[in-house]
Design a protein around this motif. Sequence first.
Motif, mmCIF file in Angstrom:
data_model
loop_
_atom_site.group_PDB
_atom_site.id
_atom_site.type_symbol
_atom_site.label_atom_id
_atom_site.label_comp_id
_atom_site.label_asym_id
_atom_site.label_seq_id
_atom_site.Cartn_x
_atom_site.Cartn_y
_atom_site.Cartn_z
ATOM 1 N N GLU A 259 48.209 99.949 53.718
ATOM 2 C CA GLU A 259 48.906 99.773 52.545
ATOM 3 C C GLU A 259 50.269 99.912 52.279
ATOM 4 O O GLU A 259 50.514 100.939 52.971
ATOM 5 N N ILE A 260 50.914 99.151 51.657
ATOM 6 C CA ILE A 260 52.336 99.526 51.125
ATOM 7 C C ILE A 260 52.353 99.286 49.858
ATOM 8 O O ILE A 260 51.757 98.459 49.271
ATOM 9 N N SER A 261 53.384 99.918 49.212
ATOM 10 C CA SER A 261 53.574 99.934 47.652
ATOM 11 C C SER A 261 54.822 100.460 47.452
ATOM 12 O O SER A 261 55.549 100.874 48.114
ATOM 13 N N MET A 262 55.399 99.898 46.219
ATOM 14 C CA MET A 262 56.527 100.347 45.583
ATOM 15 C C MET A 262 56.405 100.775 44.296
ATOM 16 O O MET A 262 55.747 100.145 43.599
ATOM 17 N N GLY A 263 57.272 101.797 43.762
ATOM 18 C CA GLY A 263 56.963 102.176 42.424
ATOM 19 C C GLY A 263 58.671 102.301 41.931
ATOM 20 O O GLY A 263 59.380 102.768 42.518
ATOM 21 N N PHE A 264 58.648 101.941 40.459
ATOM 22 C CA PHE A 264 59.928 102.006 39.821
ATOM 23 C C PHE A 264 59.944 102.649 38.622
ATOM 24 O O PHE A 264 59.020 102.478 37.565
ATOM 25 N N ARG A 265 61.110 103.449 38.219
ATOM 26 C CA ARG A 265 61.330 103.910 37.145
ATOM 27 C C ARG A 265 62.503 103.873 36.514
ATOM 28 O O ARG A 265 63.407 104.428 37.436
ATOM 29 N N PRO A 266 63.117 103.134 35.796
ATOM 30 C CA PRO A 266 64.564 103.039 35.585
ATOM 31 C C PRO A 266 65.374 104.293 34.863
ATOM 32 O O PRO A 266 65.848 104.123 33.779
ATOM 33 N N VAL A 267 65.341 105.389 35.780
ATOM 34 C CA VAL A 267 66.013 106.401 35.157
ATOM 35 C C VAL A 267 66.728 107.153 36.235
ATOM 36 O O VAL A 267 66.064 107.067 37.461
ATOM 37 N N GLU A 268 67.749 108.024 36.113
ATOM 38 C CA GLU A 268 68.607 108.512 36.984
ATOM 39 C C GLU A 268 67.872 109.508 37.912
ATOM 40 O O GLU A 268 67.891 109.625 39.196
ATOM 41 N N ALA A 269 66.838 110.157 37.567
ATOM 42 C CA ALA A 269 66.349 111.201 38.203
ATOM 43 C C ALA A 269 65.207 110.619 39.271
ATOM 44 O O ALA A 269 64.781 111.316 40.089
ATOM 45 N N TYR A 270 65.018 109.237 39.268
ATOM 46 C CA TYR A 270 63.928 108.733 39.886
ATOM 47 C C TYR A 270 64.548 107.589 40.731
ATOM 48 O O TYR A 270 64.929 106.525 40.105
ATOM 49 N N ASP A 271 64.280 107.791 42.168
ATOM 50 C CA ASP A 271 64.788 106.790 43.196
ATOM 51 C C ASP A 271 63.667 105.655 43.292
ATOM 52 O O ASP A 271 62.456 106.090 42.956
ATOM 53 N N PRO A 272 63.907 104.547 43.464
ATOM 54 C CA PRO A 272 62.824 103.699 43.986
ATOM 55 C C PRO A 272 61.838 104.234 44.847
ATOM 56 O O PRO A 272 62.092 104.911 45.989
ATOM 57 N N TYR A 273 60.481 104.130 44.857
ATOM 58 C CA TYR A 273 59.538 104.890 45.465
ATOM 59 C C TYR A 273 58.914 103.892 46.319
ATOM 60 O O TYR A 273 58.561 102.582 46.284
#
Lengths: 523, 393
Positions: free
Chosen positions: B307-321
């Motif tokens: 499995e591969i996945s990516m996660g996003f949150r558009p805030v400074e504290a959160y880098d692309p996952y």
Amino acid sequence: MKIQNTILFFLLVSLLAFSCKREESTRWEIDGRAPIASGEIAWEDLIADSLLDVDSEGLLHLIYEQSLVDFGLDTLVEIADTTITNSFDAGFTGGPIDIPAGQSIISLDENINMNVNSAELRRIVVESGVLSYSFKSYVGGPLDIEYTIPGVELGESSFGLTVTSEAGTDDAPWVYTNTVDLSGAIIDLQGTSGNSTNEIATYLSVNASSAAAEPVAVFGDDSVAIDLSFIDVRIAYGQGFFGTIESELDQLIDIEPLSNIGGGQLDLEELGFAIDITNYIGADAQLTLSEIKGVRNENEVELTHTLINDQQNITRAIDNNGTVLPTNYSFLIDETNSNIVPLFELLPEALNIQGDIVINPLGDISGGNDFIYTSQPLEATFVADLPLCVGFQGVFFQDTLEIDSRDEPIVGEGLLHIEAVNSFPLSASITLRFLDDNNEQISLLLENGDVVSSMYDGTSYVPVTSMFDVVVSSEVLAALNNANQLLMEVVLDTEGTELVKMNGEEKIELNITAEGSIQLSYE
Amino acid sequence: MLLPQLSNQLDSSFYDASILLGIEGNVGYRSNAIENGMVDKLLFGGFIEDELIARQYDRMNNYGRLGAQALGSFTFQMMSDSLFGKADWGWQGHLQSRYHLETYFNGGLFQAVFQGNGGEDELIQAVDGSLDYMAFQKFGVGVFHKPTMSGFIISAVNGEQFERFTNRNATLYTSAANDSLALEHSIFWGTSDTSTTGFLSGDGIGIALDGVLNVPLKESRGLVSIAVTDFGFVSWNESTLVRRSTDTWDYTGFDLNEVLDESVDTVLPSYPDTLDASGEKGKETRWLPGRVDVGLLHEIKDNDFFEISMGFRPVEAYDPYFRAGYLYQFNGNTLVGIHAATGGYGSTRFGISAEKWIGKHWFAALQTEDVFGLISKRGLGMQGSVRLMYLIR
């Protein structure tokens, strides 16, 4: 059952997670630096502005005025609370006698003796106080009672009361009570005769009530009783003869500007000292000052001047329709006619005044027309004018600063950097001590930190900067945690023996900063 | 939950169930710089050694991030009922309570707080930072597509509490002579109604969308999924307090004249009071801490998958996952996996997971994203989740 076990498992996990408690505070150490305090200390920070003045030649003067003697009304006239209880009966035995409506039963004039001290007062104006009164009737029918005190003027009329009583009995008399505010009242104390003193004339009239439907049956032992009280009467003005009063003076008067000085020697060139006596009382007086001493700790310097032990006859003031024209006396004491300079070189904390004063030494020569207004007594003041052309030799100031208690101890160590730019022509040696509840030293923060005097360049004094560090060890901070006060001691000296002239512009600019490690924490 | 879509063995019984009930708990925090040992002392007390502080600073690479959350949820999916006559679709719903915190701070702020402003020269420290905390509950219903388990839920949101503090373009200035400190700042500090606190306190209301789209690959060799979580907002009530300050606070120490004047109380300047004085109450709308995830699950052989996945949150504290994993299936009813992840609030970490069908009714899944973090004080976070499902047939 399996579901229940699962839920129980999660409950237990949750309880464990949320039951973790802090057993100690979170703490860490930082290396910090910060300003601690800064500011300018000028003359007005040491001595109130109102006591400083610069003369036409630019020399700063310390001018201090203080009351020496304040001989006021309380000493001359005092009216204690006065309570009169009188019972009046019909003047016959037996009975009953039916008294027709409107017919007189009792009618009499009477004086109330006021509880005055030795003064013989003819008239007073009341500043504050109350008249409390109570009537009781034991007569078994209605009465018209009229009671007046014509000598008590309240506003534009004199005090008077007319009431109609109801029937009373021995066991249950009719009672009427009331209170009157006497503030501003003018009271004639010459009694019914018009020429006595300390007496207030009263008039009582009791008639069978004119409104009574039938005659009032009066027994010989029926009576009307009156309770009258003058309470907390304070006088704004008094007139009469105050008596011949002799009082001894023995007063210790603080000299506030010098009270923070712990010791040392002041060198002065000149000093002006005046004693002014102002008599606002309409009575003659004789004042004799037998001794004036400057006092510091165990040391004393007694003033030598012709005023000492010289009886001063002080004539009475004149009351010009409410405007008092006082009599004034002034005595200048300076370095030419006294030893006032050595007295002040002692830096006296207080002056001890001894002597006596006699009011009306010749008796009632005014014919009972002595007067006094409460707000204007006989007073003696001194004014000391100290030109600050001075030399300081180990003049020692001390002051304590309260230290607020702390919830958390301060942990750390470091340095306090002190920078002082001094334009005073004085050097200062500063010592700082932490004191506990009992004013015992628990740590020495700084010993003899030297602030160098400004330098004279031939025309003026040029500020000089001094810098020194104070090591704040962990032990000192631990002491601070237990300290309640910081004692600051400053020893001032002028260079050499020359007196230096202060112009009022002198100041010390102080800047205190800190650096070191300190432990921060939170619970 | 991968297994139902991938398990041939359970396919029929799973889809034959009438109701699928589930509970889930997920607790954890993660940082790119703050170790478990430091978090432990910040939360439970103790002395934080200089060495530990220095190591956190070195790890930071200019910016520190930390996120934490706790989630509890109950879900149901109506497997047997059709939706308006469409047999492949069913109703679903959930009750969820979520506590989310994230903070972002630069090295200067960390240094100022934990190391101070020591030195000899003039010092200018950039001290930007932010902290967001939100607690809320969701009550939602939606629909799902039974064959792919795709679907969405629209929820009413109860805002329990929020706190947001940001300080931008901030510098702490220390003069060379140590006689002046100045904090230049641009602060926003919002707090929800403090008069009512606690679970379901109702300080705000909002709406949220949660959804997942699972697209099976040909021949059931895997699936692509796109998930949206907590996409929505809360409108916090009129008692919400917002303070703003764009200013420079100077401190030059006590005024000596006040110190020497016994009639005046000498107090430190209270800048928080100044900030409080700027406070204004009013409604405030804030986004929920939502995220979007995209993933691919693909069969390698019959029983193993990647499995591969990516996660996003558009805030400074959160880098692309980013996350990659390998999964192996035993006996058609047990799936274990190992994972590597990077980004989000933290750096690279390795985790494990296990899922199992227990009998015909129970499904259990356990997972941690960071094995090292669970056992070491030098770990950069801890996380664990558990999920239980029960099939009513």
